[in-house]
Design a protein around this motif. Sequence first.
Motif, PDB file in Angstrom:
ATOM      1  N   LYS A 143      39.388  -4.920 -10.862  1.00 45.01           N
ATOM      2  CA  LYS A 143      38.446  -4.997 -11.659  1.00 45.01           C
ATOM      3  C   LYS A 143      36.859  -4.767 -11.267  1.00 45.01           C
ATOM      4  O   LYS A 143      36.575  -4.993  -9.971  1.00 45.01           O
ATOM      5  N   VAL A 144      36.041  -4.275 -12.145  1.00 43.03           N
ATOM      6  CA  VAL A 144      34.755  -3.816 -11.619  1.00 43.03           C
ATOM      7  C   VAL A 144      33.831  -3.850 -12.771  1.00 43.03           C
ATOM      8  O   VAL A 144      34.115  -4.025 -13.922  1.00 43.03           O
ATOM      9  N   ILE A 145      32.627  -4.442 -12.322  1.00 39.50           N
ATOM     10  CA  ILE A 145      31.472  -4.578 -13.399  1.00 39.50           C
ATOM     11  C   ILE A 145      30.701  -3.138 -12.848  1.00 39.50           C
ATOM     12  O   ILE A 145      30.217  -3.050 -11.794  1.00 39.50           O
ATOM     13  N   ALA A 146      30.200  -2.540 -13.778  1.00 38.50           N
ATOM     14  CA  ALA A 146      29.305  -1.489 -13.708  1.00 38.50           C
ATOM     15  C   ALA A 146      27.891  -1.820 -14.221  1.00 38.50           C
ATOM     16  O   ALA A 146      27.842  -2.621 -15.169  1.00 38.50           O
ATOM     17  N   VAL A 147      27.033  -1.479 -13.423  1.00 33.68           N
ATOM     18  CA  VAL A 147      25.646  -1.903 -13.514  1.00 33.68           C
ATOM     19  C   VAL A 147      24.907  -1.314 -14.994  1.00 33.68           C
ATOM     20  O   VAL A 147      23.898  -1.815 -15.515  1.00 33.68           O
ATOM     21  N   SER A 148      25.734  -0.163 -15.573  1.00 33.52           N
ATOM     22  CA  SER A 148      25.330   0.510 -16.881  1.00 33.52           C
ATOM     23  C   SER A 148      26.194   1.075 -17.412  1.00 33.52           C
ATOM     24  O   SER A 148      27.366   1.287 -16.813  1.00 33.52           O
ATOM     25  N   ASP A 160      37.295   9.888 -12.167  1.00 35.14           N
ATOM     26  CA  ASP A 160      38.456   9.404 -12.534  1.00 35.14           C
ATOM     27  C   ASP A 160      39.038   8.248 -11.957  1.00 35.14           C
ATOM     28  O   ASP A 160      40.199   8.337 -11.415  1.00 35.14           O
ATOM     29  N   LEU A 161      38.448   7.375 -11.928  1.00 33.02           N
ATOM     30  CA  LEU A 161      38.634   5.964 -11.193  1.00 33.02           C
ATOM     31  C   LEU A 161      39.874   5.333 -12.335  1.00 33.02           C
ATOM     32  O   LEU A 161      39.190   5.130 -13.487  1.00 33.02           O
ATOM     33  N   LYS A 162      40.837   4.972 -11.705  1.00 29.68           N
ATOM     34  CA  LYS A 162      41.807   4.220 -12.641  1.00 29.68           C
ATOM     35  C   LYS A 162      41.855   2.700 -12.421  1.00 29.68           C
ATOM     36  O   LYS A 162      42.605   2.183 -11.699  1.00 29.68           O
ATOM     37  N   ALA A 163      40.889   2.043 -12.829  1.00 24.76           N
ATOM     38  CA  ALA A 163      40.654   0.502 -12.521  1.00 24.76           C
ATOM     39  C   ALA A 163      41.642  -0.244 -13.491  1.00 24.76           C
ATOM     40  O   ALA A 163      41.638   0.147 -14.593  1.00 24.76           O
ATOM     41  N   GLU A 164      41.634  -1.397 -13.067  1.00 29.63           N
ATOM     42  CA  GLU A 164      42.364  -2.314 -14.057  1.00 29.63           C
ATOM     43  C   GLU A 164      41.444  -2.480 -15.498  1.00 29.63           C
ATOM     44  O   GLU A 164      41.592  -2.484 -16.707  1.00 29.63           O
ATOM     45  N   THR A 165      40.148  -2.586 -14.983  1.00 29.93           N
ATOM     46  CA  THR A 165      38.807  -2.825 -16.146  1.00 29.93           C
ATOM     47  C   THR A 165      37.747  -2.515 -15.629  1.00 29.93           C
ATOM     48  O   THR A 165      37.370  -2.771 -14.347  1.00 29.93           O
ATOM     49  N   ILE A 166      36.893  -1.984 -16.163  1.00 22.87           N
ATOM     50  CA  ILE A 166      35.571  -1.809 -15.995  1.00 22.87           C
ATOM     51  C   ILE A 166      34.598  -2.399 -17.045  1.00 22.87           C
ATOM     52  O   ILE A 166      34.381  -1.642 -18.091  1.00 22.87           O
ATOM     53  N   ILE A 167      33.695  -3.433 -16.713  1.00 22.40           N
ATOM     54  CA  ILE A 167      32.992  -3.723 -17.534  1.00 22.40           C
ATOM     55  C   ILE A 167      31.309  -3.504 -17.316  1.00 22.40           C
ATOM     56  O   ILE A 167      31.046  -3.733 -16.164  1.00 22.40           O
ATOM     57  N   PRO A 168      30.849  -2.855 -18.396  1.00 27.69           N
ATOM     58  CA  PRO A 168      29.349  -2.806 -17.927  1.00 27.69           C
ATOM     59  C   PRO A 168      28.519  -3.833 -18.425  1.00 27.69           C
ATOM     60  O   PRO A 168      28.557  -4.640 -19.388  1.00 27.69           O
ATOM     61  N   ILE A 169      27.676  -4.405 -17.335  1.00 23.76           N
ATOM     62  CA  ILE A 169      26.913  -5.572 -17.673  1.00 23.76           C
ATOM     63  C   ILE A 169      25.414  -5.243 -16.790  1.00 23.76           C
ATOM     64  O   ILE A 169      25.461  -4.911 -15.603  1.00 23.76           O
ATOM     65  N   TYR A 170      24.395  -5.245 -17.648  1.00 26.45           N
ATOM     66  CA  TYR A 170      23.193  -5.151 -17.105  1.00 26.45           C
ATOM     67  C   TYR A 170      22.782  -6.219 -16.081  1.00 26.45           C
ATOM     68  O   TYR A 170      23.257  -7.115 -16.239  1.00 26.45           O
ATOM     69  N   ASN A 171      21.766  -5.977 -15.295  1.00 23.39           N
ATOM     70  CA  ASN A 171      20.998  -6.967 -14.442  1.00 23.39           C
ATOM     71  C   ASN A 171      20.315  -7.752 -15.403  1.00 23.39           C
ATOM     72  O   ASN A 171      19.566  -7.098 -16.199  1.00 23.39           O
ATOM     73  N   PRO A 172      20.358  -8.981 -15.225  1.00 21.74           N
ATOM     74  CA  PRO A 172      19.437  -9.820 -16.068  1.00 21.74           C
ATOM     75  C   PRO A 172      18.038 -10.090 -15.640  1.00 21.74           C
ATOM     76  O   PRO A 172      17.542 -10.084 -14.522  1.00 21.74           O
ATOM     77  N   TYR A 173      17.311 -10.086 -16.838  1.00 22.81           N
ATOM     78  CA  TYR A 173      15.595 -10.200 -16.105  1.00 22.81           C
ATOM     79  C   TYR A 173      15.187 -11.337 -17.407  1.00 22.81           C
ATOM     80  O   TYR A 173      15.509 -11.641 -18.387  1.00 22.81           O
ATOM     81  N   GLU A 174      13.855 -11.701 -16.825  1.00 21.56           N
ATOM     82  CA  GLU A 174      13.167 -12.645 -17.681  1.00 21.56           C
ATOM     83  C   GLU A 174      11.749 -12.109 -17.379  1.00 21.56           C
ATOM     84  O   GLU A 174      11.133 -11.477 -16.136  1.00 21.56           O
ATOM     85  N   ARG A 175      11.055 -11.965 -18.322  1.00 19.92           N
ATOM     86  CA  ARG A 175       9.680 -11.608 -18.562  1.00 19.92           C
ATOM     87  C   ARG A 175       8.537 -12.261 -17.513  1.00 19.92           C
ATOM     88  O   ARG A 175       7.611 -11.680 -16.846  1.00 19.92           O
ATOM     89  N   GLU A 176       8.443 -13.617 -17.852  1.00 23.20           N
ATOM     90  CA  GLU A 176       7.192 -14.251 -17.359  1.00 23.20           C
ATOM     91  C   GLU A 176       7.146 -14.173 -15.779  1.00 23.20           C
ATOM     92  O   GLU A 176       5.993 -14.031 -15.507  1.00 23.20           O
TER      93      GLU A 176
END
Length: 369
Positions: A143-148, A160-176
């Motif tokens: 299982k892989v999390i891709a940053v974009s 050509d990666l054959k992963a079980e799953t690749i889920i794109p999730i951005y890094n989280p931010y807050e503006r303040e």
Amino acid sequence: MKSQRIAFVIEDLYGGGAQKSLLYTADQLRQRGHAVKVFTLRDKVEHRLPPGLDIENLAVVTRFTKATSTTLTEKWQARKIGKALDAWRPEVVISCSCDKITRHLDWDNLYFWIKSDVSAKFSQPEAREKAFDKVRRFYGGRKVIAVSQGVKENLENVVDLKAETIIPIYNPYEREPFVEMAAETLTLPAGIRQGEYLLSVAAIEPRKRQDRLLRAYRKARDEHGLTMPLVLLGKGKPENEATVKALIDELSLGEHVHLLGYTANPYAFIRHALAMVLTSDAEGLPRVLIEALLLHTPVISVDCPSGPKEILTQELSDFLIDREDEDGLANAMARMASAPVTIEPRHYQQFLKENVLPKFESLHVSKQA
């Protein structure tokens, strides 16, 4: 969302963006009511640690293990990590920057958080294929999390990666927090006025392509009448800094380009720049572009793999330039100087924590990308 037990595993808390974003993500999940623990493999800390975040050093990376790094050593280290995880019983484990070791773990809900685009890092075919083979060995069937989204697509289509799953999730931010840091007093070199300079914030190294930036800036002055100065923030190896300084002299830009070195808080510089410029050959999801938008500073970027085209959306895509198009980059600098873009919340909404953290919370039920 039901409270979960979420573990992060990372070699140490020393270094750049990966460590910073992991600490922020872990602490924000804790603040949302989850039990969160960060396991480090050695006691090397540079970043400010969020108060209340549970951090445990497992001390499995030592001078001895560094000197005798073998698969046998890695498996011994992984067993130690596994025992700590067994004792704490997290529902999700996220590994970052220590996958050479954690790939030996047999944990049902273990995710590998990939922060960079390996497909764009190597130009020599032999080195490139060796790197691709390593990625396939480490993450095949996992299982892989891709940053974009770009990193995900390149892992699948180029590596050509054959992963079980690749889920794109951005890094989280807050503006303040960025607005607060940007409020610090800014002292600029003589002759530079707030709001009237272009800015590059990047390590001085070949991949960041300061040579491309400087040549395009020279063209913008010569062919488009650009007059505002260029400020470079960042440090590098002495030989890389010497190369950049030599090019500045060669292009007769000594009076117009200001090398200001590294600063721990670049945000006042970013806030008061007319625009941020990125000219890298490769990125994962360049933090500096997102941080610029959070401070309502417009961005000019080359369309390198991967990330910039996911950041410069809507009308901002007019300032996304082909990576090898130095004429287009020069033109973009001049266009921005004459008619700066106004940044609005809609330009960075997809990166805000309230839109990103739920994706981490759903990992325990995720079965496919």
